[in-house]
Design a protein around this motif. Structure first.
Motif, PDB file in Angstrom:
ATOM      1  N   THR A 102       0.846  -1.189   0.000  1.00  0.00           N
ATOM      2  CA  THR A 102       0.000   0.000   0.000  1.00  0.00           C
ATOM      3  C   THR A 102       0.886   1.245   0.000  1.00  0.00           C
ATOM      4  O   THR A 102       2.045   1.195   0.429  1.00  0.00           O
ATOM      5  N   TYR A 103       0.323   2.359  -0.495  1.00  0.00           N
ATOM      6  CA  TYR A 103       1.057   3.606  -0.509  1.00  0.00           C
ATOM      7  C   TYR A 103       1.093   4.216   0.889  1.00  0.00           C
ATOM      8  O   TYR A 103       0.161   4.050   1.683  1.00  0.00           O
ATOM      9  N   GLU A 116       0.884   7.355   1.598  1.00  0.00           N
ATOM     10  CA  GLU A 116      -0.093   8.437   1.702  1.00  0.00           C
ATOM     11  C   GLU A 116      -1.518   7.926   1.580  1.00  0.00           C
ATOM     12  O   GLU A 116      -2.444   8.558   2.104  1.00  0.00           O
ATOM     13  N   GLU A 117      -1.734   6.828   0.876  1.00  0.00           N
ATOM     14  CA  GLU A 117      -3.081   6.256   0.693  1.00  0.00           C
ATOM     15  C   GLU A 117      -3.075   4.828   1.231  1.00  0.00           C
ATOM     16  O   GLU A 117      -3.047   3.854   0.478  1.00  0.00           O
ATOM     17  N   LYS A 142      -6.053   1.597   0.662  1.00  0.00           N
ATOM     18  CA  LYS A 142      -6.157   0.680  -0.477  1.00  0.00           C
ATOM     19  C   LYS A 142      -4.944  -0.229  -0.502  1.00  0.00           C
ATOM     20  O   LYS A 142      -3.806   0.231  -0.468  1.00  0.00           O
TER      21      LYS A 142
END
Length: 498
Positions: free
Chosen positions: A305-306, A308-309, A312
């Motif tokens: 997963t990112y 910053e995000e 998701k």
């Protein structure tokens, strides 16, 4: 195979030896704890070679020791023998004899000329067996009174088991404790209470569970009480390698320590993890940095997963992750994780295949009933008189007419708002004639118009209607009575109006 105490009686009811799943007499070979099958028992030794003169003797709760048959007695598995004790003699059952004893001694690292290998006195007589059984019968009472003495002295220890020697002159008390315990006063009290020699032996939590036995979380008997003899060290790292949650309630066994079965599959997981990257590895993509979330070792899938995000998660294969790591080593940014995720295609696994032509498993189940009637509102019963009455528009729909006159009167045209077509006037433009548009909301035609009548059915439908039976005599009588009743009601209404 079963002994006389475990076999069934004449009526077919099993007797049971009441030893918590283990044979009390020791003649049931498969029921003993840590039993070893002698697969060399039917083989003869070469000519001129003497049989091995050391046998393995089993005592209470799977405790085993090696004894030397110095007098060359004819001993076989299952014989009750009197052996040398620390003082006096002890009684046990021969669990293994022959060449396999060499293998067991090598496994436990016991030499044949060691001082631990004591000698066998004789085969147990009936008197020895009676004294032994009497001593075994006093163990539960001794354990109960021993716990009372320990609680009175206020010692921080747990008395788990008591074992009497075969001659009944000595008892061994097995206990567990977290700290060092001064039990000098305890030994004096126990010796004076039972008039025996007392030996205190501290055991660990695992040894205690092995002696007492039990059922594990897997539903089977504990490994330490059936076949496991060496207790290897178990760490929480074994649970981390296998991607298990570090929940002490799930990872702990009957003994309160980590389960021994955590080490069974650890080597397989370590071999599979060699090709996986480290979990702290960060992937650099065009969209941003991605961090590790979880993995499926045997399917070779990883979730990233990112930073910053983080809401998701993206599923990637092991080859894709290795490809991204190679690009990052060359100072190149990889594509966004969304594009890598689209490339993964999962194969649909078929759980059941109708290869034999089997029908549905639910073909004998009763069909489910619909819920149409249950959702409808319950209506109140309607009388025959109320059914014939037609309420006017001025009255509410729930209000029932009271007089017969009101019931038989039909509403006037002024009380029917939507039945009469509305006329819509349009303002005329300059130089044009006035026109009126007739808007019919109902778009209905009179019933008496012959053009609106449906054509008579032809073909099969006509034959069906011709073949329908006419009303019987009872139905005609009901219709005639209803007509007479309606005519009489009309006459009464006209008389009342006059």
């Amino acid at each position: 195979m079963s002994c006389s105490s475990c076999a069934t009686n004449k009526s077919g009811v099993p007797k049971g030896c009441k030893s918590n799943g283990n044979c009390a007499t020791g003649t049931c070979g498969s029921g003993n704890k840590l039993a070893v099958f002698d697969w060399l028992s039917n083989m003869t030794l070469p000519s001129g070679e003497a049989p091995f003169n050391i046998v393995e003797v089993r005592f209470k709760n799977g405790r085993k020791h090696f004894y030397k048959n110095s007098e060359n007695l004819t001993i076989s598995m299952g014989d009750v023998v009197a052996v040398e004790g620390s003082s006096g003699h002890d009684v046990g059952i021969v669990s293994l004899a022959g060449e396999l004893v060499k293998v067991q001694m090598k496994k436990r690292k016991v030499a044949a000329d060691s001082d631990d290998v004591k000698k066998i006195y004789r085969k147990a007589s009936q008197k020895d067996i009676d004294v032994w059984q009497e001593a075994r019968g006093r163990e539960l009472e001794t354990q109960r009174k021993g716990r009372e003495i320990i609680s009175r002295l206020g010692l921080k220890m747990k008395l788990s088991d008591v074992e009497y020697q075969g001659d009944g002159t000595k008892a061994t008390f097995y206990y567990t404790a977290d700290e060092r315990v001064d039990f000098r006063q305890l030994i004096r009290d126990l010796a004076s209470a039972f008039s025996i020699r007392v030996e205190m032996r501290q055991v660990g939590m695992r040894q205690e569970a092995a002696r007492l036995g039990g059922i594990g979380s897997c539903g089977r008997e504990l490994c330490c009480s059936t076949w496991l003899t060496d207790f290897r060290k178990v760490n929480t790292a074994a649970a981390r390698y296998q991607q298990l949650s570090l929940n002490p309630l799930k990872l702990a066994g009957q003994c309160g320590k980590l389960k021994c079965c955590l080490n069974y599959e650890l080597d397989t997981y370590l071999d599979a993890l060699q090709s996986f990257p480290k979990q702290d590895k960060v992937l650099n993509t065009e969209k941003g940095e991605a961090v590790f979330v979880k993995m499926d070792i045997f399917k070779k899938l990883l979730w990233y997963t990112y930073k910053e995000e983080s809401f998701k998660w993206y599923k990637l294969s092991l080859e894709q992750v290795q490809e991204i790591i190679e690009l990052n080593k060359n100072n190149e940014l990889a594509l966004p994780l969304e594009e890598y995720e689209f490339e993964i295609t999962e194969e649909v696994s078929v759980n059941f295949e109708n290869v034999v032509g089997q029908d549905s498993l639910t073909r004998f189940d009763a069909p489910k009933k619909g819920r149409k009637n249950s959702r409808r509102r319950k209506r109140k019963p309607i009388n025959k008189k109320e059914a014939n009455q037609a309420p006017s528009n001025n009255q509410r729909s729930n209000k029932k007419p009271t007089n017969k006159k009101d019931a038989n009167q039909t509403p006037s045209n002024n009380q029917r708002p939507n039945r009469k077509p509305q006329r819509k006037s349009v303002k005329p433009e300059a130089g044009s004639k006035t026109e009126t548009k007739r808007v019919d909301n109902r778009k209905s035609k009179p019933k008496n118009n012959p053009r609106n009548r449906k054509p008579r059915p032809e073909g099969k439908n006509a034959e069906k209607q011709k073949g329908q039976p006419k009303n019987n005599k009872n139905q005609q009588r009901r219709n005639n009575n209803q007509r007479k009743k309606n005519n009489s009601d009309r006459k009464n209404n006209t008389n009342n109006e006059k």
